[in-house]
Every structure is written in structure tokens, then in C-alpha cells.
Design a protein around this motif. Sequence first.
Motif: not given
Length: 576
Positions: A257-267
Motif C-alpha cells: 500500500e505504501k509503494e502503491l502510493k509512491r509509484i502511482d505517478g505519470r512516469r
Amino acid sequence: MERYQVTGNHQIRITIVGLCLLGTIFVAVYFNYFKGIDVVYTHLFYVVIVMVGLWYKRYVVQVAMFLGLFHIVMDYLSNGAFLMAPLLRASILLFVASGIYFLINQLECSHKNLDRVLKSVGDGIIVVDLEQRVTMLNRIAEELTGWTNDEARGKSFNQVFMLSHENPEYQVTNPVEAVLKSDCSIVSSNHAIITDRHGNRFNIEDSATPVKDGDGATTGVVLIFRDITERKVQSEQIEYLSYHDHLTGLYNRRYFEKELKRIDGRRHFPLSIIMGDINSLKMINDSFGHLAGDEVIYAAGKIVKKFCRPNDVAARWGGDEFVLLLPNTDEEATAKIVERMNQAVALAPIDQGMLSIAFGWDTKKNLSEDITAVFKNAENYMYKHKLQMKPQVRDNTIRMIMASLYQKSGIEKTHSEAVSRYARLLAEEMQLSDREIETLTWVARLHDIGKVTLDPGLLDKKGPLTADEWVAIRRHPEIGYHITNTTADMAEIALAILGHHEWWDGSGYPKHLSGRKIPLLARIIAIAEAYDAMLSDRPYQPAIDQSRAVHALVHGAGTQFDPNIVAIFVNRVVGN
């Protein structure tokens, strides 16, 4: 006499003391005795006493006694009588020497106590001067650096204290240099490592503080450090456990869940999510135990980890669910990964049970899409696949469980086939519907499925069973119920398996049902099973002939068996 280490410094001191002592004696003898000139030479004695007290404290009183006695003798030779003045001067010399002795002794005791405290502190302590030369190491510092205090004294700090960063790509600041430049205390990074002179490495934390004299001027630096290797290992283990699943070694839900928030980006777009759910895990746990279930979970996690690329995140989402987060992966590439995982699942070796996983996936392509909705889509797709796979997976799992039971006891296979035959004939005579007959056939095949959990020696034991063994045997209807009661369409089969050892009069097991409260299919199986058991050789009893078996059924009608069904079985099935 105490033996002093012969050094250049010691020789200089001996020379100075000797010259002063000889000079004093020369002045006293030459001027006062030979020349008759009254020279107050006793003041020179104080110079000798002070030097001896500072350098050779142990002998200062003896030297004062010698000089006092020498003065008295010289005065007597000069005057021909013992006078009070020489005696008084000799006493003063002795008093001064005693004072010097006790004062220096007190200073040495304080110094030794301070040195003892420094050396017994649990942290390493290194003291350096302004030229960054080591002046003192305590015992802990000796152990951690590999240098003794005598070996290190006078050597460069960097030579004794070899400091580096735990990551070779980074550097750490020399704490002594930093203190001398800033004239302030500093605390180092937690990533510092020292290497002792033997090549051993230790994680440390340290602090350095300037040493000030009475006027506030910096005279050196004291470095205090401690070995935190064990604590760091424990901290890393705790951190690992807080983010990893202990069984599979994959990340846990919290980390995902922590990584999902971090990775959820345009790049990271397109960003794909794969959900996986192990099929029939409950059935495997109920049949072979949770250790077998853990083996299946571990095998699933191993496959998920195998197809996890360096930038992917693989986690165990729940008890039997897994999730993969795939940055920069479109739908086509995701589908290929799932296909390869399915191939690996089909070939996975499992000692007990079987591995089957339902996968679902979805892809986020732009910022306007909600990652939660993408995750939900992948989950729904997974459940859709799970429903499609369920009948086949369930049937395969049941066949695998029954094969395991037949491997334990060959009698169970022939017994299951015979019970199925008798039950079907009886159902046809009772004019049951096709659906009921099909369900009854399943019950007949699976009525003893709960025995898969029993020890093979118990299934084929010759002779009477013990009380504990009877308890184990009588649990098989309940175990069979839990194994088969996995879906709504299996509920009727599971209830019939649960009740096939209930008696018409309520004295059976496990729920002590009576009469028509016992499911109809269970009452049919009870008669078919009992009849085949009596006609078959068993380890605990020999077979009996058909007439005696029929007599036993009739005798048990109304107590153990449904009397109406017994009548149909005896008259129409056996009679034909």
C-alpha cells in the motif's frame, strides 16, 4: 628499588638531578668547609627535592633525609657543635619533601582514577591532540580498533581509526577534523563503519567533542564511539519483518500500500496490477493440514517472485491472495506475464494438495484514472476467473484427495465403488429424481473422504481399536463435511457426509440426530455402507455371507437404520 624503563627522557632527568645534587654538595663542601665562607647552600636543596618529587616521587623523602643529615654534618664540621639552625633547616627539608610526596601522590591517584574510569567505560574512547595524534585509547577502543594504547600513542588518528561509509559509494567526514575546524561537538551518521587493523568491520555510532584547557582553548579532541553491529542487525530484521511476509518472503500488504502510493505517478504509466488467488486452499488445509496448505502458499509465492522484475513489487495481500505492481507495463505485456505464471503453476511440484491460482489484472494509463478503481477491476477480474475455474479445480482437488486416501488404504477404494453401486440401485428403487441420484452418487464416493487425515496404520489396524483411536475414527464425518462444504452447490453433499453415521434412534454420531432429521441421502448411504462392510474382509473382522448381512440390516431397522429404506433394500435390491 623500582626499575624504571630506560628511555632518553629518563636519562635526561637522571642527569639533571645528579648534576644538581653534585653541585649542591660541591658548594657546601668547598665554600663552607674548605674556604670557611658562610654560603646559604640549603636553598639549593629545595631545587633537588622538587625535581626528585616530580620525577621520582618514591625517593623524595629519602633524598630530603639525606640532604638534611648532610647539612647537619657539614655544620657540625664547620662549627664543632650541633646547633639548632641546621636541625631546624633539616626538619623543614623533610617537611617540604613529605608535602611534595603527598601532594603528587594525591594527583597521581586522581589521574589513575580518571584513567581507570575512562578505560572501564562501555564505549570506546580515543583522545587526540591538535596534530591529530592519538594520546589515549581505553579498553573498548583497543578491542574495536585492534590497537593497544601503547601501540597507538603518537600515531595518526586516521591510521588507528579507519572510518568509512557502509555504502562504498559514499564517504564519511573525519570527526576529528570536523571538530577542530568548527570547535563544536558533532555526531556522526548511523551508517559509519570502522575497520580494525585485522580487517574486521563494525557498524558504529560516534560523537566527537573538543577538549578545553582552563583558559577555554582547545587542546585536542575526545572521540566516543560504540559498536552497534548487533543492534543494526536486529533493527534490519525488525524492519524486514515489518514489510515482509514471513512464509513467502514477499512484501506484505502494508508495504504494498505504501509503494502503491509512491509509484502511482505519470512516469510509471502504464501501471498494471495483477491479483492472484489460490484455489481450494481451505479444502487442502482441511484434508492434509495447514502445513500442506503453507507449502502450497509458499509455492505460489515462489512463482510470483520468479516473475517479479527488478522494479516490480510483489506482495502477499492476504491469506491466499497475491498482488503484483508492474510499473511501465501495458496490458499486452501483463497478459503475457500472467500466461507464463499459469504455465509455471501447472508444473509446480507439490507433495500434498495441488496448486491452482486464479489471476486477474488491469492497467492504469493516465492520471485521470483512480488507482483504487484499477485495483478493484483487477480483483473483480480475478474473482470472475476463479468462478470459471472453480468446478474443475474443485473436482480435481477432490480426486487428488481421494487418490491420497486410496493410497493409504486400498480397501477404501473398493468400498467406495461398492457403496456407490448399492446406493444408486436403492435410489432407483425409491424413484428418486435424476438430480438426487447424481448427488447421492457423489456422497457415496466421498462419504469417507474425512479418513484422509487419519494415519494409515489406523485405517488398516488389525484387532480392536483403543478409546483414543475410536475418537479419531469417529471424527471423519465432521472432517469430511469441512472438506466438501466449500460452495453452496456442495452443501447437500456435505450434510449427507456429516450424517451418514447417525442412527435412526438418535444414538449415532456426531450430532445424535434421529428419524427423519437425518438427511435422506445420509440414511441411504448408512445402509449401503453397512451392507458392503459386512460382506467385505476387514482387518478388524472377517466377511459374513449375504443372508447374515441381510439379517443384521433387518435387526437394525428402527434402531440404527431407517426401517422403510431397509425394507426396500432387502426386498427389491438384495432380493433381485
